[in-house]
Design an enzyme around this catalytic site. Structure first.
Site, PDB file in Angstrom:
ATOM      1  N   HIS A 144       0.834  -1.205   0.000  1.00 32.94           N
ATOM      2  CA  HIS A 144       0.000   0.000   0.000  1.00 32.94           C
ATOM      3  C   HIS A 144       0.872   1.260   0.000  1.00 32.94           C
ATOM      4  O   HIS A 144       0.650   2.182  -0.785  1.00 32.94           O
ATOM      5  CB  HIS A 144      -0.944   0.004   1.203  1.00 32.94           C
ATOM      6  CG  HIS A 144      -1.702   1.288   1.350  1.00 32.94           C
ATOM      7  ND1 HIS A 144      -2.688   1.677   0.465  1.00 32.94           N
ATOM      8  CD2 HIS A 144      -1.606   2.294   2.261  1.00 32.94           C
ATOM      9  CE1 HIS A 144      -3.173   2.857   0.824  1.00 32.94           C
ATOM     10  NE2 HIS A 144      -2.526   3.261   1.911  1.00 32.94           N
TER      11      HIS A 144
ATOM     12  N   ARG B 121       4.437  10.243  -5.771  1.00 33.94           N
ATOM     13  CA  ARG B 121       5.840  10.706  -5.889  1.00 33.94           C
ATOM     14  C   ARG B 121       6.441  10.020  -7.112  1.00 33.94           C
ATOM     15  O   ARG B 121       6.054  10.326  -8.230  1.00 33.94           O
ATOM     16  CB  ARG B 121       6.603  10.402  -4.589  1.00 33.94           C
ATOM     17  CG  ARG B 121       6.217  11.354  -3.460  1.00 33.94           C
ATOM     18  CD  ARG B 121       7.059  11.114  -2.219  1.00 33.94           C
ATOM     19  NE  ARG B 121       6.886   9.756  -1.705  1.00 33.94           N
ATOM     20  CZ  ARG B 121       5.885   9.385  -0.892  1.00 33.94           C
ATOM     21  NH1 ARG B 121       5.003  10.274  -0.502  1.00 33.94           N
ATOM     22  NH2 ARG B 121       5.772   8.151  -0.467  1.00 33.94           N
TER      23      ARG B 121
ATOM     24  N   GLU C 100     -10.871   2.208   3.003  1.00 30.43           N
ATOM     25  CA  GLU C 100      -9.572   1.577   3.228  1.00 30.43           C
ATOM     26  C   GLU C 100      -9.834   0.264   3.945  1.00 30.43           C
ATOM     27  O   GLU C 100     -10.446   0.242   5.013  1.00 30.43           O
ATOM     28  CB  GLU C 100      -8.651   2.489   4.053  1.00 30.43           C
ATOM     29  CG  GLU C 100      -8.223   3.719   3.251  1.00 30.43           C
ATOM     30  CD  GLU C 100      -7.141   4.556   3.919  1.00 30.43           C
ATOM     31  OE1 GLU C 100      -7.038   4.527   5.166  1.00 30.43           O
ATOM     32  OE2 GLU C 100      -6.407   5.254   3.186  1.00 30.43           O
TER      33      GLU C 100
ATOM     34  N   GLU D 204      -8.977  -2.381   6.222  1.00 33.92           N
ATOM     35  CA  GLU D 204      -8.029  -2.501   7.333  1.00 33.92           C
ATOM     36  C   GLU D 204      -8.580  -3.455   8.376  1.00 33.92           C
ATOM     37  O   GLU D 204      -9.755  -3.845   8.342  1.00 33.92           O
ATOM     38  CB  GLU D 204      -7.816  -1.132   8.026  1.00 33.92           C
ATOM     39  CG  GLU D 204      -7.287  -0.046   7.111  1.00 33.92           C
ATOM     40  CD  GLU D 204      -6.774   1.184   7.866  1.00 33.92           C
ATOM     41  OE1 GLU D 204      -6.409   1.050   9.060  1.00 33.92           O
ATOM     42  OE2 GLU D 204      -6.743   2.266   7.258  1.00 33.92           O
TER      43      GLU D 204
ATOM     44  N   ASP E 176     -11.632   2.375   7.120  1.00 34.65           N
ATOM     45  CA  ASP E 176     -11.145   3.711   7.470  1.00 34.65           C
ATOM     46  C   ASP E 176     -11.392   4.650   6.282  1.00 34.65           C
ATOM     47  O   ASP E 176     -10.522   4.879   5.448  1.00 34.65           O
ATOM     48  CB  ASP E 176      -9.647   3.611   7.802  1.00 34.65           C
ATOM     49  CG  ASP E 176      -9.129   4.882   8.434  1.00 34.65           C
ATOM     50  OD1 ASP E 176      -9.928   5.584   9.086  1.00 34.65           O
ATOM     51  OD2 ASP E 176      -7.933   5.168   8.286  1.00 34.65           O
TER      52      ASP E 176
ATOM     53  N   TYR F 177      -3.109  17.739   3.354  1.00 34.04           N
ATOM     54  CA  TYR F 177      -2.251  16.914   4.212  1.00 34.04           C
ATOM     55  C   TYR F 177      -0.840  17.452   4.473  1.00 34.04           C
ATOM     56  O   TYR F 177      -0.190  17.042   5.420  1.00 34.04           O
ATOM     57  CB  TYR F 177      -2.195  15.467   3.704  1.00 34.04           C
ATOM     58  CG  TYR F 177      -1.156  15.161   2.652  1.00 34.04           C
ATOM     59  CD1 TYR F 177      -0.006  14.427   2.993  1.00 34.04           C
ATOM     60  CD2 TYR F 177      -1.311  15.580   1.339  1.00 34.04           C
ATOM     61  CE1 TYR F 177       0.945  14.128   2.031  1.00 34.04           C
ATOM     62  CE2 TYR F 177      -0.366  15.294   0.379  1.00 34.04           C
ATOM     63  CZ  TYR F 177       0.754  14.573   0.722  1.00 34.04           C
ATOM     64  OH  TYR F 177       1.694  14.291  -0.224  1.00 34.04           O
TER      65      TYR F 177
ATOM     66  N   THR G  59      -4.160   0.526   5.453  1.00 38.55           N
ATOM     67  CA  THR G  59      -4.755  -0.193   4.326  1.00 38.55           C
ATOM     68  C   THR G  59      -3.941  -1.436   3.999  1.00 38.55           C
ATOM     69  O   THR G  59      -2.721  -1.365   3.871  1.00 38.55           O
ATOM     70  CB  THR G  59      -4.786   0.729   3.096  1.00 38.55           C
ATOM     71  OG1 THR G  59      -5.405   1.944   3.483  1.00 38.55           O
ATOM     72  CG2 THR G  59      -5.559   0.098   1.959  1.00 38.55           C
TER      73      THR G  59
HETATM   74 CA    CA Z   1      -6.088   4.321   7.215  1.00 39.64          CA
END
Ligand code: CA
Length: 423
Positions: free
Chosen positions: A141, A150, A207, A209, A241, A252, A357
């Site tokens: 992930h 990136r 997500e 999880e 999530d 962020y 995740t």
């Molecule tokens: Ca998460």
């Protein structure tokens, strides 16, 4: 592996357990149910719930040191605070009472009110979540996200293989399975050359999880070693999530997740104990570079738990969009907890810790729509002929999980959440 009486694979229950049920007698997960205004702790067996409040009041749990009325509560926190050993005693006792050949409970005059069909009760939040931490511990992930945002040659940031990256999340918006959510609103900047806009999130994502729940506390200033960490982990749940990708992308930097994450996270209602998961330990990945001494550990600290996520469009059938596994964790839960407390941070009973995740190496194992649709470039077909890049209004996202070996299936049930339009 430690010997736990309730895990004996030859045990069968006098309660009917359908083939492939998530809840055979070897599981016995704990939850909070509500029926006609009565709320109590319960244990799942087959298609039934065993009322633990009632069980204790009739004296079936006498002699194991439980405080009075510890199950007749809104949450399991008071029970969890008694620690893993008490959890084991209670689970072993319930296993005895439900085992084939035992008529003590089976023939009780009030058994009909103690053993209730799951379809007649509403499952609630199993705990009052004190603090919520989310990790980022699946390498695939982290790699996928790094590639998208990136570059593939430097997908993992330099710290990733030295420490379990995590952040402190929002506890108040953690909700039970079945509680719908409204599409969140917030700032987004769809065009990098223009100012941000405000409105409903357009890139809503799940997500896939799992989360662990702690019991017991360490003192402020003390840390918990990898060796002792599992004493503080009571059990696990499935964890969706929710993420607003467009809000996240704009907000962020530099402090990390905020409003893109804090609007909701959904949990499955049954806490499967680490005791029940004991037979499913497996070795984790080889950790290279070598970790710092406080993150070293001995023994198998990873778990083999199959996971899936499905999308059900409004008025249509569901389509499974990914099959992953909890084993795709680079960092174990013991390492996560050791790292979390190495600075002296105190953990509490009823804290919840998300895995991050869970994506496997194959694209069919990716744990979010961001990865499955690769930022919206690969739409996913639905059962009604429509396509999804992200989650639409009216969609229900369902996650399921189970561990299985030698015919014994330890399941988690499901966490199911419908997305309603923005308010
Ligand atoms: Ca998460």
């Amino acid at each position: 592996m430690i010997e736990i009486a309730a895990n004996n694979s030859t045990l069968r229950s006098w309660v009917f357990v359908p083939e492939n049920s998530d809840f055979p007698i070897q599981n016995l997960p704990f939850g909070i149910f509500e029926q006609k205004g009565y709320k109590s702790a319960g244990v799942a067996i087959g298609e039934m719930v065993l009322d633990l409040g009632g069980l204790q009041s009739y004296g079936f749990l006498d002699g194991i040191g439980l405080p009075d009325k510890v199950f007749e509560k809104e949450t399991l926190n008071a029970f969890l605070a008694l620690g893993r050993k008490m959890g084991r005693r209670v689970r072993n006792k319930i296993s005895e009472l439900l085992a084939e050949g035992n008529i003590e409970l089976k023939n009780h005059y009030d058994i009909k009110s103690l053993l209730i069909p799951q379809k007649e009760v509403k499952m609630c939040m199993p705990i009052q979540v004190g603090d919520y931490t989310d990790f980022y511990s699946s390498e695939q992930h982290a790699y996928n996200v790094g590639c998208m945002f990136r570059d593939p040659d430097n997908a993992l940031l330099p710290n990733w293989k030295y420490l379990p990256v995590g952040y402190h999340g929002r506890a108040s918006s953690i909700i039970a399975s079945g509680v719908p959510i409204h599409r969140p609103k917030g700032q987004q900047r769809p065009n990098d050359d223009e100012p941000p806009v405000f409105g409903p999130c357009k890139l809503l994502d799940f997500e896939l999880e799992m989360a662990f729940i702690t019991c017991g506390e360490n003192l402020l200033g003390e840390s918990i070693s990898t060796e002792k960490a599992e004493d503080y982990i009571f059990g696990m749940v499935l964890f969706n999530d929710w993420s607003a990708r467009d809000i996240q992308k704009w907000e962020y930097v530099p402090l990390g997740p905020f409003l893109a994450k804090s609007f909701a996270s959904s949990v499955s209602p049954w806490i499967v104990t680490m005791d029940a998961l004991e037979p499913f330990r497996i070795p984790g990945p080889q950790q290279d570079p070598k970790v710092l001494p406080y993150l070293e550990f001995e023994g198998d600290k990873h778990f083999d738990i199959n996971l899936e996520a499905a999308i059900r469009p409004e008025g249509s059938g569901e389509r499974v969009v990914t099959n992953s596994n909890f084993k795709y964790m680079y960092w174990s839960m013991a390492q996560q907890l050791a790292h979390h407390t190495v600075n002296g941070c105190n953990i509490k009973t009823g804290d919840l810790y998300g895995s991050g995740t869970l994506s496997g190496p194959d694209p069919s194992q990716f744990g979010s729509m961001l990865e499955i649709s690769w930022r919206g470039t690969k739409p996913v077909p639905m059962s009604d002929g429509s396509e999804r890049k992200f989650i639409l209004d009216g969609d229900t996202v369902i996650m399921r999980g189970y561990a299985k070996q030698e015919g014994i299936r330890i399941g988690f049930g499901e966490v199911s959440t419908k997305v309603l339009p923005a308010l």
